[in-house]
Scaffold this motif. Sequence first.
Motif, PDB file in Angstrom:
ATOM      1  N   ALA A 171     -16.203  -9.023   6.208  1.00  0.00           N
ATOM      2  CA  ALA A 171     -16.486  -7.711   5.618  1.00  0.00           C
ATOM      3  C   ALA A 171     -17.182  -7.840   4.272  1.00  0.00           C
ATOM      4  O   ALA A 171     -18.142  -7.130   3.970  1.00  0.00           O
ATOM      5  N   CYS A 172     -16.709  -8.778   3.461  1.00  0.00           N
ATOM      6  CA  CYS A 172     -17.275  -8.974   2.122  1.00  0.00           C
ATOM      7  C   CYS A 172     -18.719  -9.465   2.188  1.00  0.00           C
ATOM      8  O   CYS A 172     -19.564  -9.057   1.385  1.00  0.00           O
ATOM      9  N   SER A 173     -19.024 -10.325   3.155  1.00  0.00           N
ATOM     10  CA  SER A 173     -20.385 -10.850   3.285  1.00  0.00           C
ATOM     11  C   SER A 173     -21.382  -9.753   3.605  1.00  0.00           C
ATOM     12  O   SER A 173     -22.562  -9.838   3.242  1.00  0.00           O
ATOM     13  N   GLU A 233     -21.938 -14.120  -2.495  1.00  0.00           N
ATOM     14  CA  GLU A 233     -21.591 -14.585  -3.845  1.00  0.00           C
ATOM     15  C   GLU A 233     -20.295 -13.964  -4.365  1.00  0.00           C
ATOM     16  O   GLU A 233     -19.719 -14.433  -5.352  1.00  0.00           O
ATOM     17  N   THR A 234     -19.817 -12.879  -3.725  1.00  0.00           N
ATOM     18  CA  THR A 234     -18.574 -12.237  -4.186  1.00  0.00           C
ATOM     19  C   THR A 234     -17.370 -12.603  -3.333  1.00  0.00           C
ATOM     20  O   THR A 234     -16.272 -12.091  -3.564  1.00  0.00           O
ATOM     21  N   ILE A 235     -17.551 -13.478  -2.352  1.00  0.00           N
ATOM     22  CA  ILE A 235     -16.457 -13.794  -1.425  1.00  0.00           C
ATOM     23  C   ILE A 235     -15.249 -14.379  -2.154  1.00  0.00           C
ATOM     24  O   ILE A 235     -14.101 -13.996  -1.904  1.00  0.00           O
ATOM     25  N   MET A 236     -15.490 -15.303  -3.090  1.00  0.00           N
ATOM     26  CA  MET A 236     -14.377 -15.962  -3.770  1.00  0.00           C
ATOM     27  C   MET A 236     -13.592 -15.015  -4.675  1.00  0.00           C
ATOM     28  O   MET A 236     -12.401 -15.230  -4.923  1.00  0.00           O
ATOM     29  N   THR A 237     -14.236 -13.972  -5.176  1.00  0.00           N
ATOM     30  CA  THR A 237     -13.536 -13.048  -6.076  1.00  0.00           C
ATOM     31  C   THR A 237     -12.985 -11.824  -5.354  1.00  0.00           C
ATOM     32  O   THR A 237     -12.003 -11.232  -5.796  1.00  0.00           O
ATOM     33  N   GLN A 238     -13.602 -11.423  -4.220  1.00  0.00           N
ATOM     34  CA  GLN A 238     -13.180 -10.202  -3.547  1.00  0.00           C
ATOM     35  C   GLN A 238     -12.436 -10.456  -2.235  1.00  0.00           C
ATOM     36  O   GLN A 238     -11.401  -9.856  -1.982  1.00  0.00           O
ATOM     37  N   ALA A 239     -12.966 -11.355  -1.373  1.00  0.00           N
ATOM     38  CA  ALA A 239     -12.291 -11.627  -0.096  1.00  0.00           C
ATOM     39  C   ALA A 239     -11.027 -12.452  -0.324  1.00  0.00           C
ATOM     40  O   ALA A 239      -9.953 -12.124   0.191  1.00  0.00           O
ATOM     41  N   PHE A 240     -11.167 -13.528  -1.117  1.00  0.00           N
ATOM     42  CA  PHE A 240      -9.973 -14.297  -1.474  1.00  0.00           C
ATOM     43  C   PHE A 240      -9.096 -13.419  -2.375  1.00  0.00           C
ATOM     44  O   PHE A 240      -9.593 -12.612  -3.145  1.00  0.00           O
ATOM     45  N   GLY A 241      -7.823 -13.599  -2.244  1.00  0.00           N
ATOM     46  CA  GLY A 241      -6.879 -12.717  -2.931  1.00  0.00           C
ATOM     47  C   GLY A 241      -6.037 -11.937  -1.937  1.00  0.00           C
ATOM     48  O   GLY A 241      -4.941 -11.477  -2.274  1.00  0.00           O
ATOM     49  N   GLY A 295     -14.278  -3.256  -5.330  1.00  0.00           N
ATOM     50  CA  GLY A 295     -14.502  -4.312  -6.318  1.00  0.00           C
ATOM     51  C   GLY A 295     -13.497  -4.320  -7.444  1.00  0.00           C
ATOM     52  O   GLY A 295     -13.774  -4.832  -8.535  1.00  0.00           O
ATOM     53  N   ILE A 296     -12.282  -3.797  -7.211  1.00  0.00           N
ATOM     54  CA  ILE A 296     -11.243  -3.778  -8.248  1.00  0.00           C
ATOM     55  C   ILE A 296     -10.866  -5.209  -8.637  1.00  0.00           C
ATOM     56  O   ILE A 296     -10.721  -6.080  -7.781  1.00  0.00           O
ATOM     57  N   ASN A 297     -10.717  -5.438  -9.936  1.00  0.00           N
ATOM     58  CA  ASN A 297     -10.273  -6.745 -10.429  1.00  0.00           C
ATOM     59  C   ASN A 297      -8.881  -7.059  -9.879  1.00  0.00           C
ATOM     60  O   ASN A 297      -7.982  -6.211  -9.915  1.00  0.00           O
ATOM     61  N   ILE A 298      -8.680  -8.268  -9.389  1.00  0.00           N
ATOM     62  CA  ILE A 298      -7.417  -8.643  -8.745  1.00  0.00           C
ATOM     63  C   ILE A 298      -6.220  -8.501  -9.676  1.00  0.00           C
ATOM     64  O   ILE A 298      -5.120  -8.169  -9.256  1.00  0.00           O
TER      65      ILE A 298
END
Length: 510
Positions: free
Chosen positions: A450-452, A458-466, A398-401
């Motif tokens: 993997a993120c799901s 709810e975290t896909i846009m912040t963790q998977a994307f990137g 969960g590291i900030n991008i």
Amino acid sequence: MTKALRDKIIESLTSILPIALIVIFLSVALTPLGTGTFVLFMVGVVLLIIGMGCFTQGADMSMLVIGEKIGSAMTHSRKIWLIALLSFIIGIIVTIAEPDLQILAEQVKAVSERTFLGNYLLIITVAVGVGIFLMFAMLRIVFRIRLSFILIFFYLVAFVLSIFVSPAFWAVSFDAGGVTTGPMTVPFIMSLGVGVASIRSDKKGQDDSFGLVALSSIGPVIAVLMLGIIFKIENVDYELDTLVTVTTTRNVFFEYLIGFGDYALEVAIAICPIVIFFFLFQLVTHSFHKRQMVRIVIGFLYTFFGLVMFLTGANVGFMPVGREIGQSLANLWGGWLLIPVGMVIGYFVVAAEPAVHVLNKQVERMSAGAISSSVMKKGLCIGVCLAIGLAMLRILTGINIMWILIPGYAIALILTFFTPALFTGIAFDSGGVASGAMVSSFVLPMAIGACSVLAGTETIMTQAFGCVAFVALAPLISIQVLGITYKQKTSKIKRNFLAVEDRIIEYEVD
């Protein structure tokens, strides 16, 4: 089948076969796939091999030739306003045509719901961003401005703008820069730079022929960040679609039949503006004779059919497999297998990008063989390998991008002062080229799957994307390090040569 096309298909076979073997191994050893899904994947492999071969052959025959001619014609005119205007128009045309951008726009509902324009709000925003920055890139070549200074300035602008945007929008913004420079835009934009630089007589003309893709990748990032500020976008949701269950060969047939129809329409819409622009250019300048015209039209047909097959195979065959593999790996040993598997896939997946082949050939040609396509390929593979591993680590922790992007771009920009100018342009172009259709249709779905499982939808846009942004960042560093190594080796060879020459002179004097 012509010998040139056969060679292209054999080349694409060697690029895609490793990915197929990795997936087959995973499906047997770690992540069992449904029979229908596996058949979808194998059909997709065949389509990717044939599609990439046809596309690269078509790009050589049409897109590269047209781009170089238009680039040199614009510069020959010596009219700054004409160069700026045509660059802006071309940037918008080729970007709206990019299939990867349309895929991204469909996934970001928080943007499409803001106005009556729907998905086209993001598409138009990105297209205008590319148009403006392609204009800057062309004028940079004309006025001979150092690329690194412009890159530093605009990346600083991008990171400052990100302060005023919701953190949920950061990954989407930087991913936009990666998906924009895909199989449709890269051949055309790169050849424009070669055409402009070809009429310059100074020795730096070759160095300046690269960098157009680099600047065209920054434009979407800044444009999308500004869109987030204007519309005050706070929540960016991702709707996780249910994977289609395929149980029979008839289902497989109809899935691909639907896919062919959808992507044929997309690619036709993509190519039409470029074809129209080409015929208008020919009507005004009469630059091509009849035989060249026939060859270019045949090249457009190769490009069309190749890209339709490639996109259909990637999205229908690879996307569901990527999602399933990501979900299965996330359920094994706390998900930590994602890192090594992601790194192995990342090493080979970049070689399967159509635009990467175009870049490598262009680099080899412009450097007169001094920078071989195999060396370029190895540098890109290593960079993307590390990028995908880092992307999977971010999903687990969960590291900030921004903790990765800011230091990463700082290193890349500092390296520009120690790297030969030619390698700086190539490296920043490579970042946009590496993050193409295969990353969007295989690696990103794997990250989403993997993120799901690990963190919820709810975290896909912040963790998977990137992960697309990481793939775009990694070659900036790896190719520049390659450039520094190349510089040191050539300097050593030169010193040895001068030493031998001095000894010969001393011997002759004695």
